[in-house]
Scaffold this active site. Sequence first.
Site, PDB file in Angstrom:
ATOM      1  N   GLU A 186      -6.054   2.184  -0.963  1.00 52.42           N
ATOM      2  CA  GLU A 186      -4.736   2.367  -1.565  1.00 52.42           C
ATOM      3  C   GLU A 186      -3.934   1.060  -1.520  1.00 52.42           C
ATOM      4  O   GLU A 186      -2.723   1.073  -1.591  1.00 52.42           O
ATOM      5  CB  GLU A 186      -3.991   3.511  -0.871  1.00 52.42           C
ATOM      6  CG  GLU A 186      -3.499   3.235   0.546  1.00 52.42           C
ATOM      7  CD  GLU A 186      -4.518   3.520   1.651  1.00 52.42           C
ATOM      8  OE1 GLU A 186      -5.734   3.386   1.389  1.00 52.42           O
ATOM      9  OE2 GLU A 186      -4.086   3.855   2.766  1.00 52.42           O
TER      10      GLU A 186
ATOM     11  N   HIS B  83      -8.559  14.840  -2.946  1.00 56.55           N
ATOM     12  CA  HIS B  83      -8.884  13.484  -3.426  1.00 56.55           C
ATOM     13  C   HIS B  83      -8.645  13.271  -4.921  1.00 56.55           C
ATOM     14  O   HIS B  83      -8.178  12.205  -5.302  1.00 56.55           O
ATOM     15  CB  HIS B  83     -10.318  13.111  -3.043  1.00 56.55           C
ATOM     16  CG  HIS B  83     -10.414  12.745  -1.598  1.00 56.55           C
ATOM     17  ND1 HIS B  83     -10.175  11.475  -1.139  1.00 56.55           N
ATOM     18  CD2 HIS B  83     -10.688  13.498  -0.495  1.00 56.55           C
ATOM     19  CE1 HIS B  83     -10.301  11.454   0.178  1.00 56.55           C
ATOM     20  NE2 HIS B  83     -10.627  12.671   0.597  1.00 56.55           N
TER      21      HIS B  83
ATOM     22  N   ASN C  49      -3.935  12.710   0.552  1.00 54.43           N
ATOM     23  CA  ASN C  49      -5.264  13.202   0.202  1.00 54.43           C
ATOM     24  C   ASN C  49      -5.576  14.508   0.923  1.00 54.43           C
ATOM     25  O   ASN C  49      -6.133  15.435   0.335  1.00 54.43           O
ATOM     26  CB  ASN C  49      -6.333  12.156   0.553  1.00 54.43           C
ATOM     27  CG  ASN C  49      -6.490  11.132  -0.553  1.00 54.43           C
ATOM     28  OD1 ASN C  49      -6.221  11.424  -1.725  1.00 54.43           O
ATOM     29  ND2 ASN C  49      -6.919   9.932  -0.198  1.00 54.43           N
TER      30      ASN C  49
ATOM     31  N   ASP D  35      -6.504  10.253  -6.409  1.00 56.74           N
ATOM     32  CA  ASP D  35      -6.943   9.294  -7.434  1.00 56.74           C
ATOM     33  C   ASP D  35      -5.899   9.169  -8.534  1.00 56.74           C
ATOM     34  O   ASP D  35      -5.615   8.074  -9.012  1.00 56.74           O
ATOM     35  CB  ASP D  35      -8.279   9.749  -8.050  1.00 56.74           C
ATOM     36  CG  ASP D  35      -9.447   9.497  -7.103  1.00 56.74           C
ATOM     37  OD1 ASP D  35      -9.237   8.815  -6.068  1.00 56.74           O
ATOM     38  OD2 ASP D  35     -10.567   9.967  -7.398  1.00 56.74           O
TER      39      ASP D  35
ATOM     40  N   ASP E 159       0.820  -1.207   0.000  1.00 59.63           N
ATOM     41  CA  ASP E 159       0.000   0.000   0.000  1.00 59.63           C
ATOM     42  C   ASP E 159       0.849   1.251   0.000  1.00 59.63           C
ATOM     43  O   ASP E 159       2.062   1.215   0.183  1.00 59.63           O
ATOM     44  CB  ASP E 159      -1.100  -0.057   1.055  1.00 59.63           C
ATOM     45  CG  ASP E 159      -0.641   0.300   2.442  1.00 59.63           C
ATOM     46  OD1 ASP E 159       0.564   0.569   2.605  1.00 59.63           O
ATOM     47  OD2 ASP E 159      -1.487   0.314   3.344  1.00 59.63           O
TER      48      ASP E 159
END
Lengths: 338, 125, 203
Positions: A240, A209, A204, A213, A196
């Site tokens: 993630e 956000h 974020n 992404d 991760d």
Amino acid sequence: MFHLMQKLSFPEQQELVGKIWDSINSGLILIDSTGKVLFWNEWISMHSGIPCEFAVSRSLESLFPGGLSAAFKSAIKNASLHKLPIVLSNALHRSPLPLYPLPITPLEQDRLQQSIAISPIALSNEISLCLIQITDASLSIKRERVLQSYSKRMSLEAVTDALTGSNNRRFFDERFAVELGRAQRLQIPLSLIMLDVDYFKRYNDEYGHPAGDRVLIAIAQTLKTQLNRTTDVLARYGGEEFVIILPDSGVDGARIVAEKLRSAIIGLNIPHLASMIADHVTISIGIATCQSLVNSAAADLLEIADRALYSAKHGGRNCIRQLIVPELRPDSKFAALS
Amino acid sequence: MPNTIKTLLIVDDSRVSRMMIRTFVHAKYPQWIIIEAASGNEALQIVDRDTPNYCTMDINMPGLIGTDAAAQILTKYPGIRIVIFSANIQESHQSRAAALGAKFVGKPVTEKSVAQALGFFEGKE
Amino acid sequence: MNWLSELQIDGLTEVFNIGAGRAAASLSEIVCDEVQLSVPRLQLYNSSEINAATLTLNSLRLGAVKQRFSGPFSADAMLLFTEERALEIVHDMMGSQVSIEDVAEFEQEAMCELGNIILNACLSSIANLLNLTLESSLPSYTIGDTDGVLRGIISDANQPLMLVLHIDLSIENRHSQGLLVFLLSTSSLQKLVSHIDRFISGI
């Protein structure tokens, strides 16, 4: 219908039945127990070039000299012998009867693609007949093709993660079960990577956000390009987190792949000012490796990979931890390495 | 000849099949001694102990399959006449039986198929 | 399972083994290679006990060929194969000149024929040995996710009993397992059992 039939005279009933037969858009042949033709509809006449009047009371063999396939002949025999219906698929038989696409020409022509169903018919007076139904298989082949490309698209959507375009969790679950079974059957190693993004929540919060992404998309693409074998499976596990199945990869192989992935993400050089360990985006990696699967269940290997990842997180992040499931000792869960 | 007492070993994992073979054989030769085995491995032990004259052998059985058991028996006791009595009627099994010097008879067990086996035992072919 | 005695199970298994032997012979003519087909195990379930785990079907999707037959007793006879296996079998049957991707478009029809061969061989074997006449519908093929297919099978409340035969099928060096399932009503099972008893007592 029954009421109407009562009103009709016998010749009228025969005419009606004949017209229904001829209106049906597939071939119908009715034969008796000796193989002689009793009925033969218009469809057959058109595609064989033999009119019904000529065919009636002749055997199929004499109507199609040398033209019946061996499989067709034995199917007719078996259907009458066992009184059970038989199908001859186009897939395996192509063109059992010398029937041709319209218009029939005097030139050499390829036979019509056929699907055939043979149904024995037993009447109460012990007379037994056989109904042969023939359909033009080229139509169903086209339909099948259309349906197939449709279902391919549907199933592609069902197993793809909408954001990153990677495989989704569902696809992973399916493939993981298959690979686990294969590894057990063939007694070959299997490795599972779970990784991760370090301090992703902070990313974020810092960049928003939509930027988060974009990081996930970039990471998915990078991971994918680093996996050289078509058998390796990358999937977004959630949030993630990504997961990678490495079939037939042992301790060293999995570690080399993991190291490549870690460096490749560093190589992206995506700024991450909120990270506590670097000024760019990094990942932590956990590996579970099974040299030879004995009794390990899927859940075990996943859990072990998750623990390896947890230990990478607690061991400073931007690093790799590998756990090895010991051979022939299904009782003790795993031995730690590195 | 048919009145002499012979020993027949029936090898089949299905009890019903053994019962059927036994019944049809007994109807024709009530004086024969009939022994049964439910597997190829059991058959090998019985053959060593009782050395039957004849043997019917199923193919698909748990453990040692019938054709392998027949091969072992015939190597050790070439005088025993063996009929491979199987539902697996494919050519490959029939030719394996012939190669072993055994006769192949297809199931189901019926008066007719048992008569074929008996014909082979009694040297009618 | 108390419905059937050991001897009845033995008798039935043998009947189906003979059917499987005939089916294997027909299939081997198609593939021009040896086909192994055997029925090692037979079990009876209440349809409420049925799920993918009890049937040891560990696949996401199933193909099912179904024929409804009738006579002294009636039942839905079905042959279940896991989808990937089904494709491999069809591929073997069609010969190696066809790619495995192309096989999918013939799957429906070819599976119908494969199922038809196996089901007919078993049905005719039952009919011959038990000395009765059975009639049958033409086969139909359905494919879907395992749970959905099984739900569809057991939803028929009139046929709450399932006679399940585990089938081993190998062609060349491929090995595959399928299930032959007979869905029966209580009264149909009783009639089947009484025919088997008559057959066994006639020995």
